[in-house]
Structures are given as structure tokens and as C-alpha cells.
Enzyme design. Structure first.
Site, PDB file in Angstrom:
ATOM      1  N   HIS A   1      -5.217  -5.534  -3.475  1.00  0.00           N
ATOM      2  CA  HIS A   1      -4.321  -6.096  -2.465  1.00  0.00           C
ATOM      3  C   HIS A   1      -4.831  -5.744  -1.074  1.00  0.00           C
ATOM      4  O   HIS A   1      -5.197  -4.600  -0.809  1.00  0.00           O
ATOM      5  CB  HIS A   1      -2.911  -5.521  -2.612  1.00  0.00           C
ATOM      6  CG  HIS A   1      -2.185  -5.990  -3.832  1.00  0.00           C
ATOM      7  ND1 HIS A   1      -1.118  -5.302  -4.378  1.00  0.00           N
ATOM      8  CD2 HIS A   1      -2.362  -7.083  -4.606  1.00  0.00           C
ATOM      9  CE1 HIS A   1      -0.683  -5.957  -5.430  1.00  0.00           C
ATOM     10  NE2 HIS A   1      -1.423  -7.039  -5.594  1.00  0.00           N
TER      11      HIS A   1
ATOM     12  N   ARG B   1       0.563  -6.018 -15.403  1.00  0.00           N
ATOM     13  CA  ARG B   1       0.037  -5.519 -14.120  1.00  0.00           C
ATOM     14  C   ARG B   1       1.133  -4.771 -13.360  1.00  0.00           C
ATOM     15  O   ARG B   1       0.883  -3.727 -12.756  1.00  0.00           O
ATOM     16  CB  ARG B   1      -0.496  -6.709 -13.322  1.00  0.00           C
ATOM     17  CG  ARG B   1      -1.152  -6.395 -11.986  1.00  0.00           C
ATOM     18  CD  ARG B   1      -1.877  -7.652 -11.526  1.00  0.00           C
ATOM     19  NE  ARG B   1      -2.123  -7.719 -10.107  1.00  0.00           N
ATOM     20  CZ  ARG B   1      -3.186  -7.230  -9.487  1.00  0.00           C
ATOM     21  NH1 ARG B   1      -4.103  -6.585 -10.181  1.00  0.00           N
ATOM     22  NH2 ARG B   1      -3.358  -7.388  -8.185  1.00  0.00           N
TER      23      ARG B   1
ATOM     24  N   LYS C   1     -10.963 -13.858  -5.249  1.00  0.00           N
ATOM     25  CA  LYS C   1     -10.472 -14.189  -3.913  1.00  0.00           C
ATOM     26  C   LYS C   1     -11.455 -13.754  -2.824  1.00  0.00           C
ATOM     27  O   LYS C   1     -11.059 -13.264  -1.762  1.00  0.00           O
ATOM     28  CB  LYS C   1      -9.091 -13.574  -3.677  1.00  0.00           C
ATOM     29  CG  LYS C   1      -8.050 -14.063  -4.660  1.00  0.00           C
ATOM     30  CD  LYS C   1      -6.670 -13.521  -4.359  1.00  0.00           C
ATOM     31  CE  LYS C   1      -5.635 -14.074  -5.331  1.00  0.00           C
ATOM     32  NZ  LYS C   1      -4.271 -13.598  -5.064  1.00  0.00           N
TER      33      LYS C   1
ATOM     34  N   HIS D   1       1.224 -11.131 -16.268  1.00  0.00           N
ATOM     35  CA  HIS D   1       1.322 -10.444 -14.974  1.00  0.00           C
ATOM     36  C   HIS D   1       2.296  -9.269 -15.021  1.00  0.00           C
ATOM     37  O   HIS D   1       2.194  -8.351 -14.204  1.00  0.00           O
ATOM     38  CB  HIS D   1       1.744 -11.430 -13.891  1.00  0.00           C
ATOM     39  CG  HIS D   1       1.195 -11.093 -12.536  1.00  0.00           C
ATOM     40  ND1 HIS D   1      -0.153 -11.132 -12.241  1.00  0.00           N
ATOM     41  CD2 HIS D   1       1.803 -10.678 -11.395  1.00  0.00           C
ATOM     42  CE1 HIS D   1      -0.342 -10.780 -10.978  1.00  0.00           C
ATOM     43  NE2 HIS D   1       0.830 -10.495 -10.447  1.00  0.00           N
TER      44      HIS D   1
END
Length: 283
Positions: free
Chosen positions: A254, A231, A163, A228
Site C-alpha cells: 500500500h 488478506r 500496479k 481478499h
């Protein structure tokens, strides 16, 4: 011009997908937006692409999907509308009251995680057992598994690019030892630790499919078993020890601590147990 404004086409969807790639959005995000917009195109079935029609689509989604899924699909539509300059057609997302707890039917426990790993080992699925531990012991996304490389095992640090951001993830010593043994046996001297038979890095679909196969052997509810959730288990375990939400946000990559807070939610069962121990009911 008006005709163009009232038409949603596969070509426009693909143009938007190209834009998202140029904005360096994650591959999974692009696939999700393309999928949702294609579903909207099919639902319209040649009808005009107007604000009233989008409101009707939203009502249809509310009857067919959970609120979080509805908002996810609306986000795809609104992103496309803003890209096209049709902001007056965007629709409001649903207001969802924040929950203090996650559902017990979705929370993967530490005991269930251990059972998954031990079952994978017992069934001779060494790679899967190591993948599960690599995800859960580091908190990385399954799409970031490709950055756990032979080179990273030498330094104990994986450089994760996702990202548009770069972060360093520390690999626990015990995990490095297990993975070094694995790559030696696989005669792999460079590149990603986990690859397919064709030599390409494992992706979400590979891991998801292999994890689901363990459900039958373990008896664990399939709704809990997906990459996920490992996580989430990492996040809950870390927070229970450190109580440092900002640091956890950095580890998980994040930018918003509010997102991290969601990852640390536990089921109401634990909260209820804590209230029982308070001893404030006089009997």
C-alpha cells in the site's frame, strides 16, 4: 463537436481501456472500469450523455447499490470524463462516514480460516488448501499468487510486481516446505506453483469458485469466503502482534497507510469485549 461530447459509445469505452493499459493499470481495474462504463452506456439507452443525466444515474445507483459500490462506479465514470477532457461533467462521490469496525457478517475469523483449510484437505483438495495458506500466510493479493514460483521457494522470497511497483514478500519456512512437497509431487521444476490443468496461473475466478464450494461443507457464511478476506485476516493478525501500521503497509504493497488502516479493522464484538474487561462500571 457537441454531438461527440454528448455521446457515450462502446468505441470510446474501449479507447479509454487502451489508455488505462498504457498507464499500466491493473487488469482487474481495467475490467471493472470497462464493466461500469458499459453498464452506464446501457442505462443511458441512447439518451444524451450530459451532466444532468449523470446526476440522475447517480441517484439511480444510490437506490440500487451500497454507498461504497456507488462511489466505485462513479470513479469509473469520472476517470473516463477526465480522460475525454469533460471535467465539467464529473459528479461528486458520496460522503461516507468512516466506520471504526467492520461488520461481523464480513469478518473471516482465524477459526473459520482453519476450518476452510482442514475441510479442503479432508475433501482431497490439496491445491486449494495450499492456496488458502499461501494467501493468508503472506497477505498477497490473489492476482499476485502467480509470483509464488518454484524459484521463490528456493530463496524463501517472492518478487511481486503489481500496479507498477515491485516488492519482496517473505514466504514462511513452513509454507515453503509444504509447497516444495507439492511441486515435487506435481513434477514442477520452474514457474508458478499453482496452475490450471492447461498450465496457466490460477486467477481470481478459479480461486473464488473453489473457495465458495467449501461453504456448504463448513457451514461458514458465503459472504465471508472470498480470496481478499484472507488478506484482511493476515493484516489483522500481523497488526495485533506488531502494531506497526507503516511496516504492514509496506508488506501489503500500500502506498497510503489510510488504506492499510481499513485492513486492520475488527468487528465491534472484540471492541465490546475489551471494554467489558476495563472494569470501569461499579456494581
Amino acid at each position: 463537436m457537441e454531438k461527440k461530447r454528448s455521446t457515450l459509445t462502446p468505441e470510446l469505452i474501449e479507447t479509454y481501456a487502451v489508455h488505462l493499459r498504457e498507464q499500466e493499470r491493473a487488469g482487474n481495474t481495467i475490467r471493472k472500469y470497462r464493466h461500469d462504463l458499459t453498464a452506464l452506456y446501457q442505462w443511458l439507452d441512447g439518451r444524451p450523455f450530459t451532466k444532468p443525466m449523470l446526476v440522475e444515474w447517480k441517484e439511480y445507483l444510490c437506490q440500487a447499490y451500497a454507498a461504497a459500490s456507488v462511489n466505485s462506479m462513479l470513479a469509473a465514470a469520472n476517470g473516463f470524463l477526465q480522460f475525454m477532457g469533460w471535467r465539467e461533467m464529473t459528479v461528486k462521490p458520496l460522503k461516507i462516514q468512516k466506520s471504526m469496525f467492520c461488520g461481523e457478517d464480513r469478518e473471516l475469523t482465524r477459526e473459520e480460516y482453519i476450518l476452510l483449510v482442514e475441510t479442503a484437505r479432508r475433501e482431497g483438495k490439496e491445491r486449494l488448501a495450499l492456496v488458502l495458506q499461501s494467501l493468508c500466510a503472506t497477505g498477497i493479493r490473489v492476482s499476485e499468487l502467480q509470483f509464488v514460483t518454484v524459484e521463490a521457494l528456493r530463496t524463501g522470497r517472492a518478487e511481486i510486481r503489481n500496479k507498477g511497483k515491485l516488492r519482496t514478500v517473505f514466504l514462511p519456512g513452513n509454507l515453503c516446505r509444504l509447497l516444495r512437497q507439492y511441486v515435487r509431487k506435481e513434477k514442477r521444476t520452474a514457474g508458478p506453483v499453482f496452475v490450471t490443468r492447461m498450465g496457466t496461473p490460477l486467477d481470481r475466478s478459479n480461486v473464488w469458485r473453489d473457495m465458495k464450494k467449501l461453504c456448504k461443507s463448513t457451514g461458514i457464511e458465503p459472504g465471508k469466503v472470498f480470496p481478499h478476506n484472507l488478506r484482511h485476516l493476515f493484516a489483522r493478525t500481523y497488526y495485533s502482534l506488531e502494531k506497526d501500521l507503516s511496516r504492514l503497509a509496506d508488506i501489503l504493497g500500500h502506498s497510503d497507510v489510510g488504506t492499510t488502516r481499513i485492513y486492520t479493522m475488527e468487528s465491534g464484538r472484540i471492541h465490546a469485549r475489551q471494554m467489558e474487561r476495563m472494569g470501569l462500571v461499579i456494581t
